[in-house]
Design an enzyme around this catalytic site. Sequence first.
Site, PDB file in Angstrom:
ATOM      1  N   ASP A  67      37.373  27.525  86.283  1.00 54.96           N
ATOM      2  CA  ASP A  67      37.172  28.841  86.690  1.00 54.96           C
ATOM      3  C   ASP A  67      36.381  28.823  87.972  1.00 54.96           C
ATOM      4  O   ASP A  67      36.402  29.841  88.891  1.00 54.96           O
ATOM      5  CB  ASP A  67      36.573  29.681  85.609  1.00 54.96           C
ATOM      6  CG  ASP A  67      37.672  30.171  84.216  1.00 54.96           C
ATOM      7  OD1 ASP A  67      38.836  30.182  84.937  1.00 54.96           O
ATOM      8  OD2 ASP A  67      37.062  30.447  83.324  1.00 54.96           O
ATOM      9  N   GLY A  68      35.180  28.114  88.115  1.00 59.00           N
ATOM     10  CA  GLY A  68      34.477  28.005  89.204  1.00 59.00           C
ATOM     11  C   GLY A  68      35.080  27.620  90.526  1.00 59.00           C
ATOM     12  O   GLY A  68      34.748  28.361  91.558  1.00 59.00           O
ATOM     13  N   GLU A 150      30.744  38.451  89.319  1.00 59.01           N
ATOM     14  CA  GLU A 150      29.354  39.445  89.537  1.00 59.01           C
ATOM     15  C   GLU A 150      28.498  39.272  90.867  1.00 59.01           C
ATOM     16  O   GLU A 150      28.621  38.075  91.183  1.00 59.01           O
ATOM     17  CB  GLU A 150      28.663  39.220  88.386  1.00 59.01           C
ATOM     18  CG  GLU A 150      28.064  38.040  88.148  1.00 59.01           C
ATOM     19  CD  GLU A 150      28.786  36.740  87.579  1.00 59.01           C
ATOM     20  OE1 GLU A 150      28.413  35.544  88.288  1.00 59.01           O
ATOM     21  OE2 GLU A 150      29.315  36.811  86.623  1.00 59.01           O
ATOM     22  N   HIS A 179      12.128  45.650  84.576  1.00 53.21           N
ATOM     23  CA  HIS A 179      11.080  44.532  84.697  1.00 53.21           C
ATOM     24  C   HIS A 179      11.763  43.532  83.548  1.00 53.21           C
ATOM     25  O   HIS A 179      11.725  43.766  82.343  1.00 53.21           O
ATOM     26  CB  HIS A 179       9.680  45.097  84.094  1.00 53.21           C
ATOM     27  CG  HIS A 179       8.534  44.235  84.211  1.00 53.21           C
ATOM     28  ND1 HIS A 179       7.490  44.450  83.833  1.00 53.21           N
ATOM     29  CD2 HIS A 179       8.381  42.989  84.954  1.00 53.21           C
ATOM     30  CE1 HIS A 179       6.672  43.509  83.893  1.00 53.21           C
ATOM     31  NE2 HIS A 179       7.410  42.560  84.942  1.00 53.21           N
ATOM     32  N   THR A 192      33.609  38.763  81.007  1.00 56.14           N
ATOM     33  CA  THR A 192      33.624  37.996  80.221  1.00 56.14           C
ATOM     34  C   THR A 192      32.910  36.793  80.548  1.00 56.14           C
ATOM     35  O   THR A 192      32.848  35.829  79.904  1.00 56.14           O
ATOM     36  CB  THR A 192      35.189  37.281  79.932  1.00 56.14           C
ATOM     37  OG1 THR A 192      35.642  36.890  81.197  1.00 56.14           O
ATOM     38  CG2 THR A 192      35.890  38.371  79.230  1.00 56.14           C
ATOM     39  N   TYR A 194      28.801  35.925  83.159  1.00 52.47           N
ATOM     40  CA  TYR A 194      27.460  35.927  82.873  1.00 52.47           C
ATOM     41  C   TYR A 194      27.056  37.459  82.157  1.00 52.47           C
ATOM     42  O   TYR A 194      26.087  37.426  81.225  1.00 52.47           O
ATOM     43  CB  TYR A 194      26.868  36.193  84.026  1.00 52.47           C
ATOM     44  CG  TYR A 194      25.286  35.703  84.192  1.00 52.47           C
ATOM     45  CD1 TYR A 194      24.483  35.664  83.059  1.00 52.47           C
ATOM     46  CD2 TYR A 194      24.676  35.655  85.383  1.00 52.47           C
ATOM     47  CE1 TYR A 194      23.212  35.413  83.104  1.00 52.47           C
ATOM     48  CE2 TYR A 194      23.417  35.451  85.600  1.00 52.47           C
ATOM     49  CZ  TYR A 194      22.609  35.311  84.270  1.00 52.47           C
ATOM     50  OH  TYR A 194      21.212  35.124  84.566  1.00 52.47           O
ATOM     51  N   THR A 195      27.880  38.496  82.218  1.00 50.30           N
ATOM     52  CA  THR A 195      27.536  39.776  81.643  1.00 50.30           C
ATOM     53  C   THR A 195      27.631  39.622  80.053  1.00 50.30           C
ATOM     54  O   THR A 195      26.894  40.215  79.435  1.00 50.30           O
ATOM     55  CB  THR A 195      28.384  40.686  82.335  1.00 50.30           C
ATOM     56  OG1 THR A 195      28.273  40.790  83.796  1.00 50.30           O
ATOM     57  CG2 THR A 195      28.263  42.006  81.617  1.00 50.30           C
ATOM     58  N   VAL A 196      28.595  38.950  79.581  1.00 47.32           N
ATOM     59  CA  VAL A 196      28.663  38.955  78.026  1.00 47.32           C
ATOM     60  C   VAL A 196      27.698  38.169  77.396  1.00 47.32           C
ATOM     61  O   VAL A 196      27.234  38.469  76.429  1.00 47.32           O
ATOM     62  CB  VAL A 196      30.189  38.556  77.728  1.00 47.32           C
ATOM     63  CG1 VAL A 196      30.204  37.023  77.976  1.00 47.32           C
ATOM     64  CG2 VAL A 196      30.475  38.915  76.296  1.00 47.32           C
ATOM     65  N   SER A 197      27.053  37.231  78.425  1.00 45.97           N
ATOM     66  CA  SER A 197      25.869  36.506  77.988  1.00 45.97           C
ATOM     67  C   SER A 197      24.556  37.286  77.619  1.00 45.97           C
ATOM     68  O   SER A 197      23.949  36.906  77.146  1.00 45.97           O
ATOM     69  CB  SER A 197      25.673  35.272  78.518  1.00 45.97           C
ATOM     70  OG  SER A 197      26.730  34.356  78.639  1.00 45.97           O
TER      71      SER A 197
END
Length: 311
Positions: A67-68, A150, A179, A192, A194-197
Amino acid sequence: MELKQVIIAHKARDQDSQRQAEKCARELEKLGCKVLMGPSGPKDNPYPVFLASAGEPIDLAIILGGDGTALGAARQLSPEGIPILAINVGGHLGFLTESYEVLEDTQTIWQRLQGDRYAVQRRMMLQATLYEGNRTNREPMSDVFFALNEMCVKPAAIDRTPVSVLEMEVDGEIVDQYHGDGLIVATPTGSTGYTVSANGPLLHPGMDAIVVTPICPMSLSSRSIVLPPGSTVSIWPLADHDLSTKLWLDGVHGTAIWPGQRVDVSMANCVAEFIILRENYSYFRTLRDKLQWAGARIHYTNNHRNGYSSP
């Protein structure tokens, strides 16, 4: 699809990926196709050279990696309108890639591409630009940055883990001051990642939307927010005495953001186009497989789905 000129990018320092790339290049050259080939990775970006040296339009980019590797290709090639065929060679999750097994019959791949027997999945991207001073200054002070998963604004330091204070505006209206460890501005594709983490929501990649998710906020009231695709998210770093706030693009460093500057993130004016070869492609099957959803601890058979009803 015509195959007159094709990019083949393989995962840097992965022998299997390079071997498969060389095999694909030989077969395409026998078909009269010009091939631009090179490694892609955190320290290898072949795309500016490919684009500068291409004497004619590039018909396709074949990306052999995880994916990267696919994300790196999307950031560089989507603004040029180049479709991407990503195949999982040396990757891990493979949300964006075709399975490795398709390489067992590469001749069929070329025939399907030339015969237009494939689907194209268009995925929304984000773009970001830095500005200096208040909103009366509309002169950008940076290039336009692109991301498929993202944009992330958070500090980075070698000797410690700094905390950031970030003020966010949506279409010029202040929403909140965060903060914590930073802010993620994601696409449905990136939901699916960084956001889901960070406990953000999952969004179907067939829709257009922007998800803003705080990373480890110090306020329990700070939550993810889903915005319309036409929104502009502005992020201002505050109290950054160490000048450590950075803009990250799909996990790759983009630029530094100093106090007095802001980054505007919005839906990009381009989309990422992925070639889909799987005839039974299913986003929900991908979620079940990649996220290893197990469901209930006790599994019940749904006979009603099969047209059977109990007495």
